[in-house]
Design an enzyme around this catalytic site. Structure first.
Site, short mmCIF file in Angstrom:
data_model
loop_
_atom_site.label_atom_id
_atom_site.label_comp_id
_atom_site.label_asym_id
_atom_site.label_seq_id
_atom_site.Cartn_x
_atom_site.Cartn_y
_atom_site.Cartn_z
N LYS A 54 0.84 -1.22 0.00
CA LYS A 54 0.00 0.00 0.00
C LYS A 54 0.86 1.26 0.00
O LYS A 54 0.58 2.20 -0.72
CB LYS A 54 -0.94 0.02 1.22
CG LYS A 54 -1.89 -1.15 1.30
CD LYS A 54 -2.90 -1.00 2.43
CE LYS A 54 -2.28 -0.95 3.83
NZ LYS A 54 -1.60 -2.19 4.23
N ARG A 64 -9.01 0.92 9.97
CA ARG A 64 -8.58 -0.45 10.20
C ARG A 64 -9.60 -1.21 11.05
O ARG A 64 -9.39 -2.40 11.32
CB ARG A 64 -7.23 -0.44 10.94
CG ARG A 64 -6.02 -0.72 10.05
CD ARG A 64 -4.81 -0.59 10.93
NE ARG A 64 -3.63 -1.28 10.48
CZ ARG A 64 -2.62 -0.70 9.85
NH1 ARG A 64 -2.69 0.56 9.48
NH2 ARG A 64 -1.54 -1.39 9.56
N ARG A 118 11.65 -6.49 4.18
CA ARG A 118 11.48 -5.04 3.98
C ARG A 118 12.51 -4.24 4.76
O ARG A 118 12.81 -4.53 5.91
CB ARG A 118 10.07 -4.62 4.42
CG ARG A 118 9.86 -3.12 4.30
CD ARG A 118 8.42 -2.74 4.32
NE ARG A 118 7.76 -2.98 5.60
CZ ARG A 118 6.48 -2.72 5.81
NH1 ARG A 118 5.73 -2.24 4.83
NH2 ARG A 118 5.95 -2.94 6.99
N ARG A 158 12.05 -2.04 10.35
CA ARG A 158 11.04 -1.62 11.33
C ARG A 158 10.94 -2.64 12.46
O ARG A 158 10.98 -3.84 12.23
CB ARG A 158 9.68 -1.48 10.63
CG ARG A 158 9.53 -0.20 9.87
CD ARG A 158 8.30 -0.16 8.98
NE ARG A 158 7.06 -0.62 9.58
CZ ARG A 158 5.86 -0.46 9.02
NH1 ARG A 158 5.75 0.18 7.85
NH2 ARG A 158 4.78 -0.90 9.59
N ARG A 198 0.44 -9.00 13.44
CA ARG A 198 -0.23 -8.01 12.58
C ARG A 198 -1.17 -8.68 11.58
O ARG A 198 -2.24 -8.17 11.29
CB ARG A 198 0.82 -7.16 11.85
CG ARG A 198 1.52 -6.18 12.78
CD ARG A 198 2.85 -5.73 12.24
NE ARG A 198 2.71 -4.87 11.09
CZ ARG A 198 3.65 -4.71 10.16
NH1 ARG A 198 4.77 -5.39 10.24
NH2 ARG A 198 3.46 -3.87 9.18
P1 AMP Z 1 1.33 0.59 8.94
O1 AMP Z 1 2.52 1.40 8.60
O2 AMP Z 1 0.07 1.05 8.23
O3 AMP Z 1 1.56 -0.90 8.78
O4 AMP Z 1 1.02 0.85 10.50
C1 AMP Z 1 1.99 0.49 11.48
C2 AMP Z 1 1.31 0.33 12.82
O5 AMP Z 1 0.72 1.58 13.22
C3 AMP Z 1 0.16 -0.67 12.87
O6 AMP Z 1 0.61 -2.02 13.02
C4 AMP Z 1 -0.60 -0.18 14.09
O7 AMP Z 1 0.06 -0.52 15.28
C5 AMP Z 1 -0.50 1.35 13.92
N1 AMP Z 1 -1.61 1.86 13.12
C6 AMP Z 1 -1.54 2.41 11.87
N2 AMP Z 1 -2.76 2.77 11.43
C7 AMP Z 1 -3.62 2.42 12.40
C8 AMP Z 1 -5.04 2.50 12.53
N3 AMP Z 1 -5.81 2.98 11.55
N4 AMP Z 1 -5.60 2.04 13.69
C9 AMP Z 1 -4.84 1.56 14.69
N5 AMP Z 1 -3.51 1.43 14.62
C10 AMP Z 1 -2.89 1.85 13.49
#
Ligand code: AMP
Length: 209
Positions: free
Chosen positions: A13, A88, A122, A154, A165
Site C-alpha cells: 500500500k 482499520r 522489507r 522496522r 499483525r
Molecule cells: P502501517 O505502517 O500502516 O503498517 O502501521 C503500522 C502500525 O501503526 C500498525 O501495526 C498499528 O500498530 C499502527 N496503526 C496504523 N494505522 C492504524 C489504525 N488505523 N488504527 C490503529 N492502529 C494503526
C-alpha cells in the site's frame, strides 16, 4: 478523489501510494507514517503508541480517529486524498463517514505467504520513508539511494510482530472488505505481481491513464 487503501500489512500500500500521489496529485496520508514520525520525535503521542506498534497491535480507535479527523481538516485535502492504513476497524470506518465522504476503497489482495516474504525482507528509509526489499529492491548498504537517509528494519517487521499483525488484520480489518463492498465502494486490485504491474492494475481499477 478521496481514496482508501485497504489490504494486509505488506500488500504494498505504501509503495503504491507513493506512485498514486504522482498520478492523482493528492496527498498520501498514512497513519502508520504519522505514528512513526511521532515516535521518532518522542512526542507525547509517540511515547503513548510505541510499545503498541512494536508489538504489532492496533492503536486505540479514539486516538487514531482524532488524528485523522485533524489531518483531514488541513487545506491540502480539498482536492482529495489517499488514506493508507486507515480505517482499520469498523468503528474507524463509521467515524470517517461522519466527517469525510469516501470515494472509492482500493482493496489490495495478496495471500499471507507473500505478505510474510515481503515484510521479513522489507527495509525502510528513516528519512524519506522509501521501502526497499533485500531481494527485490536491495538498498546499497544501509544508505538510501534516493535521499541519503539511514535504511533500517522496522521493529514491527520482526517474525513475531508480522504474525501478530496478520492476525489483527484478519480479525479487525478484513471485515471492512465486505463493509465497503456492500456500499458499492470496493475496487479489487491483485497485489501479487511486481510493483509496475500493480500500478497498472490500480490505474485500471480507478479508471485513470
Ligand atoms: P502501517 O505502517 O500502516 O503498517 O502501521 C503500522 C502500525 O501503526 C500498525 O501495526 C498499528 O500498530 C499502527 N496503526 C496504523 N494505522 C492504524 C489504525 N488505523 N488504527 C490503529 N492502529 C494503526
Amino acid at each position: 478523489m478521496n481514496l482508501i487503501f485497504l489490504g494486509p500489512p505488506g500488500a504494498g500500500k505504501g509503495t503504491l501510494a507513493a506512485k498514486a500521489v504522482e498520478i492523482l496529485k493528492v496527498p498520501h496520508i498514512s497513519t502508520g507514517n504519522i505514528f512513526r514520525a511521532a515516535i521518532a520525535a518522542q512526542s507525547p503521542l509517540g511515547l503513548k503508541v510505541k510499545a503498541i506498534i512494536d508489538a504489532g497491535k492496533l492503536v486505540d480507535d479514539e486516538t487514531t480517529i482524532a488524528l485523522v479527523r485533524e489531518r483531514l481538516a488541513e487545506p491540502d485535502v480539498q482536492t482529495g486524498y489517499i488514506l493508507d492504513g486507515f480505517p482499520r476497524t469498523i468503528a474507524q470506518a463509521e467515524a470517517l463517514a461522519s466527517f469525510s465522504a469516501v470515494g472509492k476503497v482500493v482493496n489490495f489482495d495478496i495471500p499471507d505467504a507473500a505478505v510474510v516474504e515481503r515484510l521479513s525482507g522489507r527495509r525502510v528509509c528513516r528519512k524519506c520513508g522509501h521501502n526497499f526489499h533485500v531481494l527485490f529492491d536491495p538498498p546499497k548498504g544501509n544508505i538510501c539511494g534516493l535521499c541519503g537517509g539511514e535504511v533500517y528494519t522496522r521493529d514491527d517487521d520482526s517474525e513475531e510482530a508480522i504474525q501478530k499483525r496478520l492476525h489483527v488484520y484478519r480479525e479487525q480489518t478484513a471485515p471492512l472488505i465486505d463493509y465497503y463492498r456492500q456500499k458499492g465502494l470496493l475496487l479489487d486490485v491483485d497485489a501479487r505481481p511486481a510493483v509496475g504491474q500493480v500500478v497498472e492494475n490500480f490505474k485500471k481499477a480507478v479508471s485513470v491513464q
